[in-house]
Design a protein around this motif. Structure first.
Motif, PDB file in Angstrom:
ATOM      1  N   ILE A  83       0.796  -1.049   0.203  1.00  0.00           N
ATOM      2  CA  ILE A  83      -0.013  -0.071   0.534  1.00  0.00           C
ATOM      3  C   ILE A  83       0.835   1.458  -0.240  1.00  0.00           C
ATOM      4  CG2 ILE A  83      -2.069  -1.740   1.007  1.00  0.00           C
ATOM      5  CD1 ILE A  83      -1.330   0.310   4.021  1.00  0.00           C
ATOM      6  N   PHE A  84       2.330   1.297   0.317  1.00  0.00           N
ATOM      7  CA  PHE A  84       3.051   2.292   0.876  1.00  0.00           C
ATOM      8  C   PHE A  84       4.702   2.290  -0.180  1.00  0.00           C
ATOM      9  CE2 PHE A  84       6.437   4.369   3.002  1.00  0.00           C
ATOM     10  CZ  PHE A  84       6.121   5.203   3.604  1.00  0.00           C
ATOM     11  N   GLN A 104       3.182   5.462  -8.922  1.00  0.00           N
ATOM     12  CA  GLN A 104       2.147   5.973  -9.142  1.00  0.00           C
ATOM     13  C   GLN A 104       1.319   6.341  -7.991  1.00  0.00           C
ATOM     14  OE1 GLN A 104      -1.308   3.721 -11.518  1.00  0.00           O
ATOM     15  NE2 GLN A 104       0.416   2.620 -12.500  1.00  0.00           N
ATOM     16  N   ALA A 105       2.863   6.424  -7.207  1.00  0.00           N
ATOM     17  CA  ALA A 105       2.371   6.644  -5.479  1.00  0.00           C
ATOM     18  C   ALA A 105       2.077   8.460  -5.637  1.00  0.00           C
ATOM     19  CB  ALA A 105       3.966   7.098  -5.033  1.00  0.00           C
ATOM     20  N   ASP A 106       1.577   8.795  -4.422  1.00  0.00           N
ATOM     21  CA  ASP A 106       1.262  10.247  -4.584  1.00  0.00           C
ATOM     22  C   ASP A 106       2.546  10.637  -3.908  1.00  0.00           C
ATOM     23  OD1 ASP A 106       0.107   8.839  -2.308  1.00  0.00           O
ATOM     24  OD2 ASP A 106      -1.826   9.794  -2.405  1.00  0.00           O
ATOM     25  N   GLN A 107       2.301  11.755  -3.533  1.00  0.00           N
ATOM     26  CA  GLN A 107       3.564  12.385  -2.235  1.00  0.00           C
ATOM     27  C   GLN A 107       3.313  12.073  -1.320  1.00  0.00           C
ATOM     28  OE1 GLN A 107       0.007  14.133  -3.057  1.00  0.00           O
ATOM     29  NE2 GLN A 107      -0.718  15.074  -1.023  1.00  0.00           N
ATOM     30  N   ARG A 108       1.825  11.549  -0.759  1.00  0.00           N
ATOM     31  CA  ARG A 108       2.081  10.678   0.752  1.00  0.00           C
ATOM     32  C   ARG A 108       2.923   8.980   0.787  1.00  0.00           C
ATOM     33  NH1 ARG A 108      -3.337  11.003   1.676  1.00  0.00           N
ATOM     34  NH2 ARG A 108      -3.290   9.687  -0.140  1.00  0.00           N
ATOM     35  N   GLY A 109       3.247   8.785  -0.597  1.00  0.00           N
ATOM     36  CA  GLY A 109       3.500   7.842  -0.692  1.00  0.00           C
ATOM     37  C   GLY A 109       2.680   6.778  -1.127  1.00  0.00           C
ATOM     38  N   GLY A 119       5.207  10.701  15.233  1.00  0.00           N
ATOM     39  CA  GLY A 119       6.546  11.900  14.666  1.00  0.00           C
ATOM     40  C   GLY A 119       7.523  11.346  13.566  1.00  0.00           C
ATOM     41  N   PRO A 120       7.894  12.650  13.534  1.00  0.00           N
ATOM     42  CA  PRO A 120       9.323  12.932  12.433  1.00  0.00           C
ATOM     43  C   PRO A 120       9.900  11.944  12.040  1.00  0.00           C
ATOM     44  CG  PRO A 120       9.199  14.918  13.836  1.00  0.00           C
ATOM     45  CD  PRO A 120       8.512  14.182  14.651  1.00  0.00           C
ATOM     46  N   VAL A 121       9.581  11.301  10.463  1.00  0.00           N
ATOM     47  CA  VAL A 121       9.376  10.180  10.175  1.00  0.00           C
ATOM     48  C   VAL A 121      10.877   9.833  10.179  1.00  0.00           C
ATOM     49  CG1 VAL A 121      10.313   8.365   8.088  1.00  0.00           C
ATOM     50  CG2 VAL A 121       8.174   9.646   8.261  1.00  0.00           C
ATOM     51  N   GLU A 122      12.411  11.095  10.184  1.00  0.00           N
ATOM     52  CA  GLU A 122      14.046  10.610  10.381  1.00  0.00           C
ATOM     53  C   GLU A 122      13.758  10.607  11.938  1.00  0.00           C
ATOM     54  OE1 GLU A 122      12.833  15.170  10.797  1.00  0.00           O
ATOM     55  OE2 GLU A 122      12.123  13.393   9.455  1.00  0.00           O
ATOM     56  N   ASP A 123      13.507  11.089  12.643  1.00  0.00           N
ATOM     57  CA  ASP A 123      13.529  10.322  13.533  1.00  0.00           C
ATOM     58  C   ASP A 123      12.926   9.504  14.799  1.00  0.00           C
ATOM     59  OD1 ASP A 123      14.639  12.868  14.026  1.00  0.00           O
ATOM     60  OD2 ASP A 123      12.989  13.806  15.014  1.00  0.00           O
ATOM     61  N   ARG A 124      11.986   8.017  13.909  1.00  0.00           N
ATOM     62  CA  ARG A 124      11.705   7.237  14.006  1.00  0.00           C
ATOM     63  C   ARG A 124      12.596   5.743  13.921  1.00  0.00           C
ATOM     64  NH1 ARG A 124       5.618   7.080  10.609  1.00  0.00           N
ATOM     65  NH2 ARG A 124       5.080   8.603  11.239  1.00  0.00           N
ATOM     66  N   PRO A 125      13.287   5.606  15.452  1.00  0.00           N
ATOM     67  CA  PRO A 125      14.409   4.638  15.674  1.00  0.00           C
ATOM     68  C   PRO A 125      13.892   2.731  13.981  1.00  0.00           C
ATOM     69  CG  PRO A 125      12.614   3.729  16.957  1.00  0.00           C
ATOM     70  CD  PRO A 125      11.973   4.939  16.301  1.00  0.00           C
ATOM     71  N   VAL A 126      14.916   2.556  13.472  1.00  0.00           N
ATOM     72  CA  VAL A 126      14.831   1.160  13.299  1.00  0.00           C
ATOM     73  C   VAL A 126      14.924  -0.227  14.246  1.00  0.00           C
ATOM     74  CG1 VAL A 126      15.655   0.008  11.045  1.00  0.00           C
ATOM     75  CG2 VAL A 126      15.360   2.163  10.829  1.00  0.00           C
ATOM     76  N   ARG A 127      14.146  -0.872  14.078  1.00  0.00           N
ATOM     77  CA  ARG A 127      14.196  -2.046  15.107  1.00  0.00           C
ATOM     78  C   ARG A 127      14.091  -3.149  14.034  1.00  0.00           C
ATOM     79  NH1 ARG A 127      13.912   0.077  20.424  1.00  0.00           N
ATOM     80  NH2 ARG A 127      12.442   1.985  19.851  1.00  0.00           N
ATOM     81  N   ILE A 128      14.466  -4.263  14.353  1.00  0.00           N
ATOM     82  CA  ILE A 128      14.128  -6.123  14.598  1.00  0.00           C
ATOM     83  C   ILE A 128      13.085  -6.100  15.056  1.00  0.00           C
ATOM     84  CG2 ILE A 128      16.734  -6.332  14.269  1.00  0.00           C
ATOM     85  CD1 ILE A 128      16.676  -7.711  16.751  1.00  0.00           C
ATOM     86  N   PHE A 156       6.285   4.169   8.032  1.00  0.00           N
ATOM     87  CA  PHE A 156       5.037   4.107   7.867  1.00  0.00           C
ATOM     88  C   PHE A 156       4.427   3.555   9.134  1.00  0.00           C
ATOM     89  CE2 PHE A 156       1.103   2.473   7.182  1.00  0.00           C
ATOM     90  CZ  PHE A 156       0.245   3.038   5.958  1.00  0.00           C
ATOM     91  N   GLY A 157       4.115   4.544   9.704  1.00  0.00           N
ATOM     92  CA  GLY A 157       2.915   4.180  11.045  1.00  0.00           C
ATOM     93  C   GLY A 157       1.036   4.470  11.272  1.00  0.00           C
ATOM     94  N   LEU A 158       0.778   4.819  12.527  1.00  0.00           N
ATOM     95  CA  LEU A 158      -0.356   4.858  12.653  1.00  0.00           C
ATOM     96  C   LEU A 158      -1.129   5.995  12.428  1.00  0.00           C
ATOM     97  CD1 LEU A 158      -2.744   4.132  14.317  1.00  0.00           C
ATOM     98  CD2 LEU A 158      -1.829   5.157  16.156  1.00  0.00           C
ATOM     99  N   HIS A 159       0.327   7.387  11.595  1.00  0.00           N
ATOM    100  CA  HIS A 159      -1.031   8.277  11.699  1.00  0.00           C
ATOM    101  C   HIS A 159      -1.024   8.379   9.599  1.00  0.00           C
ATOM    102  CE1 HIS A 159      -0.685  12.258  14.853  1.00  0.00           C
ATOM    103  NE2 HIS A 159       0.134  11.296  14.517  1.00  0.00           N
ATOM    104  N   GLU A 160       0.188   7.639   9.297  1.00  0.00           N
ATOM    105  CA  GLU A 160      -0.013   6.413   7.878  1.00  0.00           C
ATOM    106  C   GLU A 160      -1.207   6.229   7.247  1.00  0.00           C
ATOM    107  OE1 GLU A 160       4.010   8.958   8.522  1.00  0.00           O
ATOM    108  OE2 GLU A 160       2.588   7.025   9.841  1.00  0.00           O
TER     109      GLU A 160
END
Length: 516
Positions: A37-38, A44-49, A84-93, A105-109
Motif C-alpha cells: 500500500i506504501f 503511481q504513488a502520491d506525495q504521501r507514498g 513523529g517525524p519519520v527521520e526520528d523514528r527508530p529502526v527495529r528488528i 509507515f505508522g499510525l498517522h499514515e
C-alpha cells in the motif's frame, strides 16, 4: 449432471447483513505495507507514498474495515516508534517475521490511508510484551481531543509530518493477537491473558467509554486448548468485551481437492462451537448482554508442502527489510473455496459481526503488486468483491436439497454451497453459489416464497478458463487469466430461477424481486 434445489422464504431470515463482515487486514509483514500500500517513489504513488494503483484496486475490492498493525507483529510492537517525524523514528528488528522494521509507515499514515480508502480502522494493541498502561496511552493518543500529554503529542506529530492532527476516533480495538500460541511473542495461559485483557479493557474504557473491544480467541480449531481457552478468557472478560476472535486458514492437502472444496463445513462447525461456548459463559455468569464473534483472520494459506523462497522458515537467513513472505498465487480452486468461506460467514451473520480476510496486499492477498511495477487482482479477489458489493439487506435462510459429493475429510457433503441476501429497499435478491463438483455441471433451481422474481439484473461466474485447468492463476505475465464472465445458462421459469453451473465454479446471480 448433478442437481440442487434451493428454497428461500422472505419470512425466514438470519440477520441484517453486518457492514463489517467484509473486512481485510494490513500487517507489518513481508510486503503488505512496504511496496504494497506504501511505496514512495513508485510511478503511481502520491506525495504521501500511497500507491494509487493499489488504492484503486482496494476500493474495487470493497473492504469496509481493516485490522492493523498485526497479527504476530503487534505482540512485539512499540506503537510510539511509528509516530513523529519519520527521520526520528527508530529502526527495529521484528522478531515475529525476522525482518527489519523501518517505521517509515505508522499510525498517522495508516489512519490517513484508511480515510482515503474509506475503510474503518480496527486497531490492535500489544498485550504480548506490553500491557495496561501502553494500551491506555494509545487510546488517549488516538482519540482524546487535546489538552493532555498524549493527545497533544498526536497534534504535534500530525503537524510535524503533515498528516492528521484531529482525533482518529478509532472505535474498534483488538486486545492482542493469538496469545494462546506458543509461537507468539509474550505467549500466555488463558488465565494470564484473561486477567490482563480484563484490566486492559477497563483502563481503555476509562479513557474512552465508547470503544468496542475484541478478546483473543483460539488461533485455530486444532489448538489443544480450543474451547477451554475461550471459556476461561470469557469467564474473566465477558462483562468488558464485545467480541471474541476466531482465526482459520485452509489449504489443499496432498491433492485432495474434494475435501478442500468442502472446508466451509469446517468453518461452519468452528463458528457453531465458539457460539456455544460464548453462550455457556453468558448463562453461567448470568450476563444479559451478548458477546459476538470477530473472525478477524481467515483465508486460504498454503502453510505446508511448499519450499518456496517466500515461506517464513526460508527467509530466516538474515535480517531484511520487507522480504517476500507467503505471497501465495491463488488459482480457480482457491477462489471457489474463498467464495464458500464467505458464504459460511454470511450464514452466521447473526453472531459473526466482524470478519477480516488476511491480508490485503501481497501477503496471502487478493491483490498483488511489484516494487516499481504493476498491481493486479488474484483469483480470490472476485468472490470477495462481488459479495462485499452485493450482499445487502437481510441474510436469508436457505433450504438446500442437493446431490452429494464424497470427501475424505468430511464424508458426503452437498454438491452446492450457497448463501443469499434480500434488500427490500432496492428490491434485489443476491444468490451466491458454488459448485463443488469437480467434473460435473450442476443444474440448480431456486424457488422463492413470499417474493416474486421479475427479472435477472446480473449473472456472473468464475470457472476454469477454456483450455486451462483448475490451477489457472493470475500472474505477472498473465494478469487476467482468471476472472468473472457472464453466466449464460440462467433464466426464470414459472417464477423459479434456473441455473447451470460449470464444474468447480463460483457464481453470483442478482434478481429483481417484489413481495408476493
Amino acid at each position: 449432471m448433478s442437481q440442487a434445489h434451493l428454497t428461500v422464504d422472505r419470512a425466514f431470515t438470519v440477520a441484517d447483513v453486518p457492514h463489517r463482515l467484509f473486512g481485510s487486514f494490513v500487517e507489518h509483514m513481508g510486503r503488505c505495507v512496504y511496496t504494497g500500500i506504501f511505496e514512495p517513489g513508485h510511478p503511481q504513488a502520491d506525495q504521501r507514498g500511497f500507491r494509487q494503483d493499489v488504492m484503486k484496486l482496494v476500493k474495487e475490492l470493497g473492504p469496509t474495515v481493516v485490522r492493523y498493525p498485526g497479527g504476530n507483529f503487534v505482540s512485539g510492537y512499540l506503537w510510539e516508534d511509528g509516530v513523529g517525524p519519520v527521520e526520528d523514528r527508530p529502526v527495529r528488528i521484528d522478531g515475529a517475521w525476522h525482518s527489519i522494521e523501518t517505521n517509515a509507515f505508522g499510525l498517522h499514515e495508516f489512519v490517513e490511508w484508511a480515510r482515503e480508502a474509506e475503510v474503518e480502522v480496527m486497531e490492535a494493541v500489544n498485550l504480548g510484551t506490553r500491557g495496561v498502561e501502553e494500551a491506555r496511552a494509545l487510546v488517549e493518543y488516538a482519540n482524546h481531543p487535546g489538552g493532555t500529554y498524549w493527545s497533544d503529542l498526536r497534534r504535534k506529530n500530525g503537524a510535524a509530518t503533515g498528516t492528521i492532527e484531529e482525533p482518529f476516533d478509532i472505535r474498534l480495538w483488538c486486545l492482542g493477537n493469538e496469545l494462546d500460541g506458543p509461537w507468539q511473542i509474550g505467549h500466555k495461559t488463558a488465565d494470564e491473558y484473561g486477567r490482563l485483557a480484563q484490566e486492559t479493557a477497563k483502563a481503555m474504557r476509562l479513557v474512552d467509554p465508547d470503544l468496542e473491544l475484541v478478546a483473543v480467541g483460539s488461533s485455530n480449531r486444532q489448538m489443544p486448548t480450543f474451547g477451554s481457552w475461550e471459556h476461561t478468557v470469557l469467564s474473566h472478560t465477558y462483562a468488558e468485551v464485545d467480541y471474541i476472535s476466531m482465526h482459520a486458514y485452509y489449504q489443499e492437502h496432498d491433492g485432495d481437492a474434494a475435501s478442500f472444496l468442502a472446508e466451509a463445513v469446517d468453518m461452519d462447525a468452528f463458528i457453531d462451537g465458539v457460539v456455544s461456548t460464548i453462550d455457556a459463559v453468558k448463562a453461567a455468569g448470568k450476563h444479559t448482554k451478548q458477546v459476538d464473534i470477530s473472525f478477524d483472520e481467515w483465508n486460504v494459506w498454503y502453510q505446508r508442502g511448499l519450499e518456496t523462497e517466500d515461506q517464513p522458515h526460508q527467509v530466516a537467513k538474515g535480517w531484511q527489510k520487507h522480504p517476500r513472505l507467503i505471497e501465495d498465487s491463488y488459482n480457480v480452486t482457491d477462489a471457489v473455496v474463498v467464495g464458500t468461506l464467505m458464504h459460511s460467514l454470511l450464514r452466521h451473520g447473526d453472531r459473526v459481526r466482524i470478519a477480516n480476510q488476511a491480508q490485503l496486499v501481497n501477503v496471502i492477498a487478493p491483490i498483488l503488486s511489484e516494487e516499481g511495477g504493476p498491481a493486479w487482482r488474484q483469483s480470490i479477489f472476485w468472490p470477495f468483491a462481488r459479495i462485499a458489493a452485493m450482499a445487502r439487506g437481510q441474510i436469508l435462510r436457505l433450504a438446500v436439497d442437493a446431490d452429494q459429493v464424497s470427501t475424505q475429510k468430511f464424508g458426503d457433503v452437498d454438491v452446492v454451497d450457497a448463501a443469499a441476501t434480500w434488500d427490500e429497499a432496492t428490491g434485489r435478491l443476491s444468490l451466491f453459489v458454488a459448485n463443488r463438483g469437480m467434473e460435473e455441471s450442476n443444474d440448480l433451481t431456486l424457488d422463492l416464497h413470499g417474493l416474486e422474481a421479475t427479472g435477472i439484473s446480473s449473472a456472473e461466474v468464475l470457472a476454469i478458463p477454456e483450455e486451462r485447468d483448475r490451477r489457472a492463476a493470475n500472474v505477472l505475465d498473465d494478469q487476467d487469466a482468471v476472472g468473472l464472465r457472464p453466466l449464460r445458462e440462467v433464466g426464470l421459469e414459472d417464477g423459479a430461477l434456473r441455473v447451470t453451473l460449470p464444474p468447480m465454479s463460483w457464481a453470483v446471480v442478482q434478481l429483481e424481486v417484489k413481495t408476493a
